[in-house]
Every structure is written in structure tokens, then in C-alpha cells.
Design a protein around this motif. Structure first.
Motif, PDB file in Angstrom:
ATOM      1  N   PRO A  96       0.815  -1.225   0.000  1.00 22.97           N
ATOM      2  CA  PRO A  96       0.000   0.000   0.000  1.00 22.97           C
ATOM      3  C   PRO A  96       0.851   1.279   0.000  1.00 22.97           C
ATOM      4  O   PRO A  96       0.518   2.244  -0.668  1.00 22.97           O
ATOM      5  CB  PRO A  96      -0.837  -0.128   1.271  1.00 22.97           C
ATOM      6  CG  PRO A  96      -0.979  -1.618   1.457  1.00 22.97           C
ATOM      7  CD  PRO A  96       0.350  -2.181   1.030  1.00 22.97           C
ATOM      8  N   ALA A  97       1.956   1.274   0.724  1.00 21.65           N
ATOM      9  CA  ALA A  97       2.823   2.459   0.756  1.00 21.65           C
ATOM     10  C   ALA A  97       3.462   2.710  -0.605  1.00 21.65           C
ATOM     11  O   ALA A  97       3.564   3.857  -1.053  1.00 21.65           O
ATOM     12  CB  ALA A  97       3.899   2.293   1.826  1.00 21.65           C
ATOM     13  N   LEU A  98       3.899   1.649  -1.274  1.00 19.75           N
ATOM     14  CA  LEU A  98       4.483   1.814  -2.607  1.00 19.75           C
ATOM     15  C   LEU A  98       3.438   2.267  -3.614  1.00 19.75           C
ATOM     16  O   LEU A  98       3.729   3.093  -4.491  1.00 19.75           O
ATOM     17  CB  LEU A  98       5.135   0.514  -3.084  1.00 19.75           C
ATOM     18  CG  LEU A  98       6.510   0.204  -2.504  1.00 19.75           C
ATOM     19  CD1 LEU A  98       7.015  -1.138  -3.026  1.00 19.75           C
ATOM     20  CD2 LEU A  98       7.491   1.302  -2.838  1.00 19.75           C
ATOM     21  N   ILE A  99       2.238   1.761  -3.509  1.00 20.95           N
ATOM     22  CA  ILE A  99       1.156   2.183  -4.398  1.00 20.95           C
ATOM     23  C   ILE A  99       0.890   3.673  -4.215  1.00 20.95           C
ATOM     24  O   ILE A  99       0.738   4.408  -5.193  1.00 20.95           O
ATOM     25  CB  ILE A  99      -0.111   1.338  -4.168  1.00 20.95           C
ATOM     26  CG1 ILE A  99       0.107  -0.079  -4.712  1.00 20.95           C
ATOM     27  CG2 ILE A  99      -1.328   1.983  -4.812  1.00 20.95           C
ATOM     28  CD1 ILE A  99      -0.979  -1.059  -4.349  1.00 20.95           C
ATOM     29  N   GLN A 100       0.862   4.121  -2.982  1.00 18.27           N
ATOM     30  CA  GLN A 100       0.641   5.536  -2.710  1.00 18.27           C
ATOM     31  C   GLN A 100       1.767   6.380  -3.324  1.00 18.27           C
ATOM     32  O   GLN A 100       1.515   7.418  -3.937  1.00 18.27           O
ATOM     33  CB  GLN A 100       0.546   5.777  -1.212  1.00 18.27           C
ATOM     34  CG  GLN A 100       0.220   7.216  -0.854  1.00 18.27           C
ATOM     35  CD  GLN A 100       0.033   7.401   0.648  1.00 18.27           C
ATOM     36  OE1 GLN A 100       0.335   6.521   1.454  1.00 18.27           O
ATOM     37  NE2 GLN A 100      -0.460   8.547   1.019  1.00 18.27           N
ATOM     38  N   SER A 101       2.996   5.943  -3.174  1.00 16.24           N
ATOM     39  CA  SER A 101       4.134   6.662  -3.744  1.00 16.24           C
ATOM     40  C   SER A 101       4.086   6.653  -5.267  1.00 16.24           C
ATOM     41  O   SER A 101       4.370   7.666  -5.916  1.00 16.24           O
ATOM     42  CB  SER A 101       5.452   6.049  -3.273  1.00 16.24           C
ATOM     43  OG  SER A 101       5.609   6.212  -1.889  1.00 16.24           O
ATOM     44  N   LEU A 102       3.729   5.525  -5.832  1.00 16.96           N
ATOM     45  CA  LEU A 102       3.642   5.402  -7.286  1.00 16.96           C
ATOM     46  C   LEU A 102       2.512   6.278  -7.827  1.00 16.96           C
ATOM     47  O   LEU A 102       2.685   6.961  -8.839  1.00 16.96           O
ATOM     48  CB  LEU A 102       3.448   3.934  -7.674  1.00 16.96           C
ATOM     49  CG  LEU A 102       3.607   3.548  -9.120  1.00 16.96           C
ATOM     50  CD1 LEU A 102       4.890   4.087  -9.740  1.00 16.96           C
ATOM     51  CD2 LEU A 102       3.562   2.026  -9.261  1.00 16.96           C
ATOM     52  N   ASP A 103       1.390   6.285  -7.149  1.00 14.67           N
ATOM     53  CA  ASP A 103       0.285   7.174  -7.553  1.00 14.67           C
ATOM     54  C   ASP A 103       0.723   8.637  -7.520  1.00 14.67           C
ATOM     55  O   ASP A 103       0.381   9.421  -8.405  1.00 14.67           O
ATOM     56  CB  ASP A 103      -0.939   6.970  -6.660  1.00 14.67           C
ATOM     57  CG  ASP A 103      -1.682   5.674  -6.941  1.00 14.67           C
ATOM     58  OD1 ASP A 103      -1.517   5.110  -8.043  1.00 14.67           O
ATOM     59  OD2 ASP A 103      -2.437   5.230  -6.049  1.00 14.67           O
ATOM     60  N   GLY A 104       1.502   8.995  -6.518  1.00 12.73           N
ATOM     61  CA  GLY A 104       2.014  10.358  -6.426  1.00 12.73           C
ATOM     62  C   GLY A 104       2.960  10.695  -7.563  1.00 12.73           C
ATOM     63  O   GLY A 104       2.899  11.787  -8.136  1.00 12.73           O
ATOM     64  N   ALA A 105       3.834   9.752  -7.902  1.00 15.23           N
ATOM     65  CA  ALA A 105       4.769   9.965  -9.013  1.00 15.23           C
ATOM     66  C   ALA A 105       4.016  10.108 -10.332  1.00 15.23           C
ATOM     67  O   ALA A 105       4.355  10.964 -11.161  1.00 15.23           O
ATOM     68  CB  ALA A 105       5.765   8.809  -9.084  1.00 15.23           C
ATOM     69  N   ILE A 106       2.994   9.299 -10.525  1.00 21.67           N
ATOM     70  CA  ILE A 106       2.174   9.379 -11.747  1.00 21.67           C
ATOM     71  C   ILE A 106       1.481  10.737 -11.816  1.00 21.67           C
ATOM     72  O   ILE A 106       1.454  11.369 -12.872  1.00 21.67           O
ATOM     73  CB  ILE A 106       1.168   8.215 -11.806  1.00 21.67           C
ATOM     74  CG1 ILE A 106       1.904   6.888 -12.024  1.00 21.67           C
ATOM     75  CG2 ILE A 106       0.130   8.435 -12.898  1.00 21.67           C
ATOM     76  CD1 ILE A 106       1.063   5.656 -11.772  1.00 21.67           C
ATOM     77  N   ALA A 107       0.957  11.195 -10.701  1.00 22.69           N
ATOM     78  CA  ALA A 107       0.295  12.503 -10.665  1.00 22.69           C
ATOM     79  C   ALA A 107       1.289  13.629 -10.942  1.00 22.69           C
ATOM     80  O   ALA A 107       0.982  14.572 -11.688  1.00 22.69           O
ATOM     81  CB  ALA A 107      -0.389  12.711  -9.316  1.00 22.69           C
ATOM     82  N   ASP A 108       2.484  13.533 -10.362  1.00 23.58           N
ATOM     83  CA  ASP A 108       3.521  14.537 -10.621  1.00 23.58           C
ATOM     84  C   ASP A 108       3.868  14.573 -12.100  1.00 23.58           C
ATOM     85  O   ASP A 108       3.996  15.644 -12.692  1.00 23.58           O
ATOM     86  CB  ASP A 108       4.792  14.238  -9.825  1.00 23.58           C
ATOM     87  CG  ASP A 108       4.638  14.448  -8.329  1.00 23.58           C
ATOM     88  OD1 ASP A 108       3.637  15.055  -7.896  1.00 23.58           O
ATOM     89  OD2 ASP A 108       5.537  13.987  -7.589  1.00 23.58           O
ATOM     90  N   PHE A 109       4.026  13.405 -12.691  1.00 21.16           N
ATOM     91  CA  PHE A 109       4.389  13.331 -14.106  1.00 21.16           C
ATOM     92  C   PHE A 109       3.263  13.847 -14.988  1.00 21.16           C
ATOM     93  O   PHE A 109       3.523  14.496 -15.997  1.00 21.16           O
ATOM     94  CB  PHE A 109       4.760  11.894 -14.488  1.00 21.16           C
ATOM     95  CG  PHE A 109       5.259  11.768 -15.899  1.00 21.16           C
ATOM     96  CD1 PHE A 109       6.455  12.345 -16.273  1.00 21.16           C
ATOM     97  CD2 PHE A 109       4.527  11.076 -16.851  1.00 21.16           C
ATOM     98  CE1 PHE A 109       6.915  12.237 -17.582  1.00 21.16           C
ATOM     99  CE2 PHE A 109       4.976  10.966 -18.150  1.00 21.16           C
ATOM    100  CZ  PHE A 109       6.179  11.545 -18.516  1.00 21.16           C
TER     101      PHE A 109
END
Length: 76
Positions: A53-66
Motif C-alpha cells: 500500500p505504501a508503494l502504491i501511494q508513492s507510485l500514484d504520487g509519481a504518476i500525478a507529478d508526471f
């Protein structure tokens, strides 16, 4: 880890609404973005070998940033 991130982004709709021709450029630029801005995320995916879940949250954030910086070509 890069491949996991790309597949995750695609299956979560990150490319929805973009022309099909933008997919290759999205992949290349997203990989470069992850390597330069989120290398720790990629290292964590490699280390954990699963999307917690923590990695998913980080990945979602990176996708949003991009998403804020990626501009696909206009549809023809």
C-alpha cells in the motif's frame, strides 16, 4: 521496477485520453522521470518485489507529478 511502474500507470488510466501515438513517448519520458526524480521508489519496488500500500501511494504520487509535466501531441 521500471516495467512495473509503466504497467501500473497504464492499467490505472494514466494514458486515458491521450492519442495512441503518445504511448511510446509517455513510457520513455516516464522512465526518465522516475530515474531522476523517484529513484528511491524504483529501488523500493526492486527491494520489496511487490506493490505494498505504501508503494502504491508513492507510485500514484509519481504518476500525478508526471501528469503535470507530460504534454502529449495534439490529436489529429
Amino acid at each position: 521496477s521500471e516495467q512495473v511502474a509503466i504497467i501500473y500507470a497504464g492499467t490505472r488510466g494514466a494514458l486515458d485520453g491521450f492519442p495512441r501515438e503518445a504511448a511510446g513517448r509517455y513510457e520513455a519520458e516516464f522512465r526518465a522521470f522516475l530515474k531522476s526524480k523517484h529513484s528511491g521508489l524504483l529501488a523500493s519496488i526492486d527491494r520489496e518485489r511487490a506493490l505494498s500500500p505504501a508503494l502504491i501511494q508513492s507510485l500514484d504520487g509519481a504518476i500525478a507529478d508526471f501528469a503535470g509535466i507530460f504534454s502529449p501531441p495534439e490529436k489529429k
